[in-house]
Design an enzyme around this catalytic site. Structure first.
Site, mmCIF file in Angstrom:
data_model
loop_
_atom_site.group_PDB
_atom_site.id
_atom_site.type_symbol
_atom_site.label_atom_id
_atom_site.label_comp_id
_atom_site.label_asym_id
_atom_site.label_seq_id
_atom_site.Cartn_x
_atom_site.Cartn_y
_atom_site.Cartn_z
ATOM 1 N N LYS A 1 57.533 29.336 17.508
ATOM 2 C CA LYS A 1 57.950 27.753 16.438
ATOM 3 C C LYS A 1 57.713 26.952 16.360
ATOM 4 C CE LYS A 1 60.846 29.528 12.513
ATOM 5 N NZ LYS A 1 61.554 30.350 12.317
ATOM 6 N N LYS B 178 64.843 24.745 32.643
ATOM 7 C CA LYS B 178 65.264 23.865 31.292
ATOM 8 C C LYS B 178 66.247 22.187 32.269
ATOM 9 C CE LYS B 178 66.174 26.440 27.391
ATOM 10 N NZ LYS B 178 66.921 27.343 26.671
ATOM 11 N N LYS C 198 50.937 31.368 23.301
ATOM 12 C CA LYS C 198 51.667 32.500 22.709
ATOM 13 C C LYS C 198 52.233 32.051 21.172
ATOM 14 C CE LYS C 198 56.618 34.147 23.546
ATOM 15 N NZ LYS C 198 57.656 34.374 24.323
#
Ligand code: TRP
Length: 328
Positions: free
Chosen positions: A197, A112, A194
Site C-alpha cells: 500500500k 525500524k 512487492k
C-alpha cells in the site's frame, strides 16, 4: 481441538496481495476442525506516527474487508485487539520474563530503529504483545508469512521462560508454531517491488471493475514484448502471475501459450485477466455492499467476537495471576 490465531494490521481496505497471501488462507482455515481467532491488531498499530481519525477509518475498513473476503463470524472469532484488554495485560506480564537482548536482536526492530533518531519503546516490545496475542488463547498454530518467523520463535521462547519460572511441572503455555502460508508473493503493478500500500502499486480488494482496468491497462508486462508480434515469456510477466492467482488452469495454459506464440497482445491477455478477477471479486464486492448497507453490523459482529475472546482471555489471566502470586 487446537486453536489457530493470527493478526493483521489495521491498514485499511485489503489489497489483492494481502488477500491472496494471507486472508484467503484464513477463510479456508475457518472451515477446518480447529477453532480460529483472527484479530485486527489495532494496539500494534500505535507504534508509529498516526492520526487517530485515520486509525479509526483504517480499522473499520480492515474489518469490512475481512468480512467481505469471507471470514464468517459463525466459523471464526473475529475482533479488534483493543476490545480485549487482556492482550495488553499479558504483554506486561511477558515483559517481565523477556530479556532485553532478545528484543534488540529482532530484525524488524533493527530495521525500524535504524531509520529513526528516537525509537519508541513500543517498537521494541512489539513482539512481546504479539506473544501475548497468541498465548492468551493457547494457540498452537499461527498462519503468517516468512517475515514473522522470528517473532514466533520469540513467542516460543517467552512461553518457555514463563513456564520454566511459574509452571515448571506441567507447562501452562504451548509453544506456537508458524503455519507458513503458501504465499504467492505478488509484485506490484509497476513490476518493480512487492505489492504494498505504501508504494501505491496495489489493487484494492473492493475496487470496481473500471478502477481495476485503469490499473491493469498500463501495468508492466514482459519487457521483451515491445511489439505485439514479439513472443513473450509468461514466467517473467507480472500479469501472468496474476493469472496464476485468479484464472482457472485452462485459462492459465491458454494465456501462457498465446504469450509465447505472440497470438495475444498484452492487452488481450489483460482483458482475460480482468474477467477472471471479476469472477473472484464480484461476490466479495457484493458482501461488502451488504455490510455497508447495515450501519452497526461491523461494530456488532466484532464486539460479539471480542466478547467470546474475553471469556477465554479472562480465564487465562486468572490462571496466570494465580501462578504468579497475584491472588490471595
Ligand atoms: N506482526 C504481525 C504483522 O505485522 C501482525 C500480528 C500481530 C500477528 N499479532 C500477531 C500475527 C499474532 C500473528 C499472530 O503481520
Amino acid at each position: 481441538m487446537s486453536r489457530i490465531f493470527s493478526g493483521i494490521q489495521p491498514s485499511g481496505e485489503l489489497h489483492i496481495g494481502n488477500y491472496l497471501g494471507a486472508v484467503q488462507n484464513w477463510v479456508r482455515l475457518q472451515e477446518g476442525r480447529d477453532a480460529t481467532f483472527f484479530c485486527v491488531v489495532d494496539l500494534h498499530a500505535l507504534t508509529g506516527n498516526y492520526e487517530p481519525s485515520d486509525l479509526r477509518r483504517r480499522r473499520h475498513e480492515m474489518a469490512v474487508s475481512l468480512l467481505a473476503a469471507g471470514l464468517d463470524p459463525e466459523r471464526c472469532t473475529l475482533f479488534f485487539q483493543s476490545g480485549v484488554p487482556q492482550h495488553a495485560e499479558l504483554a506486561w506480564i511477558f515483559n517481565t520474563v523477556t530479556p532485553l537482548g532478545e528484543l534488540e536482536r529482532q530484525t524488524q526492530y533493527k530495521d525500524k530503529s535504524a531509520r529513526q533518531e528516537s525509537v519508541l519503546t513500543g517498537v521494541l516490545t512489539y513482539p512481546v504483545l504479539q506473544a501475548a496475542d497468541i498465548l492468551l488463547y493457547h494457540a498452537t498454530r499461527v498462519p503468517v508469512g516468512e517475515d514473522q518467523v522470528q517473532h514466533l520463535e520469540l513467542s516460543r521462547e517467552i512461553a518457555r521462560r514463563w513456564n520454566h519460572r511459574f509452571a515448571a511441572e506441567t507447562p501452562y503455555f504451548p509453544e506456537p508454531q508458524p503455519l507458513l502460508t503458501p504465499v504467492r508473493r505478488l509484485m506490484g503493478l509497476d513490476g518493480q517491488a512487492k505489492m504494498s500500500k505504501s508504494l501505491g502499486n496495489t489493487i484494492g480488494l473492493l475496487e470496481t471493475r473500471e478502477q481495476i482496468w485503469e490499473k491493469l491497462r498500463p501495468a508492466m508486462t514482459d519487457p521483451a514484448r515491445i511489439r505485439r508480434t514479439d513472443p513473450g515469456n509468461p514466467d517473467v510477466c507480472n500479469i501472468y502471475s496474476l493469472h496464476k492467482a485468479f484464472s482457472d488452469e485452462p485459462t492459465q495454459a491458454i494465456a501462457a501459450a498465446n504469450c509465447r506464440g505472440a497470438a495475444w497482445g498484452c492487452i488481450d491477455c489483460k482483458k482475460v485477466l480482468a474477467e477472471s478477477m471479476e469472477t473472484v471479486l464480484v461476490p466479495i464486492r457484493r458482501r461488502a455492499a451488504d455490510i455497508g448497507a447495515r450501519p452497526s453490523y461491523v461494530t456488532d459482529v466484532l464486539e460479539e467476537g471480542a466478547k467470546r475472546a474475553r471469556t477465554i482471555a479472562q480465564d487465562t489471566m486468572r490462571q496466570v495471576y494465580e501462578r504468579m502470586g497475584l491472588t490471595d
